[in-house]
Design a protein around this motif. Sequence first.
Motif, short mmCIF file in Angstrom:
data_model
loop_
_atom_site.label_atom_id
_atom_site.label_comp_id
_atom_site.label_asym_id
_atom_site.label_seq_id
_atom_site.Cartn_x
_atom_site.Cartn_y
_atom_site.Cartn_z
N THR A 131 28.36 2.27 -12.25
CA THR A 131 28.98 1.02 -12.67
C THR A 131 27.90 0.07 -13.18
O THR A 131 26.94 -0.22 -12.47
CB THR A 131 29.73 0.35 -11.50
OG1 THR A 131 30.70 1.27 -11.00
CG2 THR A 131 30.42 -0.92 -11.95
N THR A 132 28.07 -0.40 -14.42
CA THR A 132 27.03 -1.23 -15.04
C THR A 132 27.05 -2.66 -14.54
O THR A 132 26.08 -3.40 -14.74
CB THR A 132 27.21 -1.23 -16.57
OG1 THR A 132 28.53 -1.70 -16.90
CG2 THR A 132 27.03 0.18 -17.13
N ALA A 133 28.13 -3.08 -13.91
CA ALA A 133 28.22 -4.47 -13.45
C ALA A 133 27.18 -4.74 -12.35
O ALA A 133 27.07 -3.99 -11.39
CB ALA A 133 29.62 -4.76 -12.92
N GLY A 134 26.42 -5.80 -12.53
CA GLY A 134 25.46 -6.21 -11.52
C GLY A 134 24.13 -5.51 -11.59
O GLY A 134 23.23 -5.80 -10.79
N LEU A 140 20.28 -1.29 -16.62
CA LEU A 140 21.44 -1.24 -17.50
C LEU A 140 21.09 -0.51 -18.81
O LEU A 140 21.86 0.34 -19.28
CB LEU A 140 21.93 -2.66 -17.80
CG LEU A 140 23.14 -2.79 -18.73
CD1 LEU A 140 24.35 -2.09 -18.13
CD2 LEU A 140 23.44 -4.27 -18.99
N ARG A 141 19.93 -0.82 -19.37
CA ARG A 141 19.50 -0.15 -20.60
C ARG A 141 19.26 1.34 -20.36
O ARG A 141 19.57 2.18 -21.21
CB ARG A 141 18.24 -0.82 -21.15
CG ARG A 141 18.47 -2.21 -21.70
CD ARG A 141 17.21 -2.77 -22.34
NE ARG A 141 17.45 -4.06 -22.97
CZ ARG A 141 17.33 -5.22 -22.35
NH1 ARG A 141 16.96 -5.26 -21.08
NH2 ARG A 141 17.57 -6.36 -22.99
N ALA A 142 18.70 1.68 -19.20
CA ALA A 142 18.44 3.09 -18.88
C ALA A 142 19.74 3.87 -18.76
O ALA A 142 19.85 5.00 -19.24
CB ALA A 142 17.63 3.19 -17.59
N VAL A 143 20.75 3.27 -18.13
CA VAL A 143 22.05 3.94 -17.98
C VAL A 143 22.70 4.15 -19.34
O VAL A 143 23.23 5.23 -19.64
CB VAL A 143 22.97 3.12 -17.05
CG1 VAL A 143 24.40 3.66 -17.10
CG2 VAL A 143 22.44 3.14 -15.63
#
Length: 287
Positions: A131-134, A140-143
Amino acid sequence: MPDAFSGRKDLAPAQGVAATPFRRRLYVQLEPAAWPKRGLSPVNVGVFVVIIVTSILAIVETEPDVEVGRETLFNIMEWIIGAVFTVEYLARAWTAKENPKYGPGWRGLFRYMTSPVAIVDLISIVASFVTTAGLQPYLLRAVRLSRILRLAKLGRMSNAMSYLIEAMVARRYELLFSLFVSLTFMVFSASLLYLVEGPAQPDKFGSIPRAMWWATAALTTIGYGDTYPITPLGRIFAAMSAIGGIGLVAMPTGIMAAAFSEAVQKHSQDLVKAAGGEDKSAPIADE
C-alpha cells in the motif's frame, strides 16, 4: 495427433518427469518456445495485455494530479493485478519441471525460482500488494519503479530478446574492444580540452573529470549545451572530437546489427531442419 514437442528435442519434457496432460498443455501455453504456432499463445496474449495495461497504470499513478483522491482505487486495481500475476507465477513454477532448462524435481523448481525472470516476477508481485499510502517518498518511488519492472516480463515472450542476448554474447570481445576504444578517446578528448580550455573556463574544464562531462555529451552526439569551449583552439579540438565520436558510436551499432542478423538466420535454419524441410536460402549444388 502430433503434440507441441514433436520434432523439437530441445522442448521435450525433462528426463525423469512424469508429465500430466494438463500440466504439459499449460506449459505449452506459458512457454513461448514450446508454442507450436506463430505468435503468442492465447494465455500469453492475455498476460501481454495485462502487462501493458498495468505498466501504463503504474506510470499514470506517478502523476500527483491523477493519483490524489484516487489512492483507494489504485490500490484495489494493484491488488487485482497482483492476484493475476501471482496465479501466473505459481503456474510457471508448477510447469517449470516440464522445461528441460530447469530439470525435474525440487532442484528444477529451485533453478526456476532463482532465475532472473522469476525474481523480476516475484518483485513485481510483492510491489502490487504494498500500500503506497503513508510511505516515505523514496520508498514510494522504489515501489512504483518495481511495478514498472513488469515491462521486463515481455522479454520472455519474444524470441528477438534471446537473439539479442545471443548476439551480445557472441560478439562480447568486439563490443568490449569498442567500449575500450571509446573510453580511451573520451579521456584523450577531455585531456585536450582540459589543457587548452581549462584556463578560460576553470569551472567547466578546470580538471579532467570536469571535462569528461563535456566529452561524454560530445562523443555521444547528445550536446546538452551547458558546457562548450569558447577559445579558438578549444573549438577546433572539440570539432575533431565530435567527428570522431560519430564513428565510435556507429562501431558497436554495426557489430550488434551483424551479430543479430546472424543469430536470426541461424535459428531460422534450425527451425527449418527441425521441421524436416530444406533451407531454400542455401545455395543449390550443381548436379
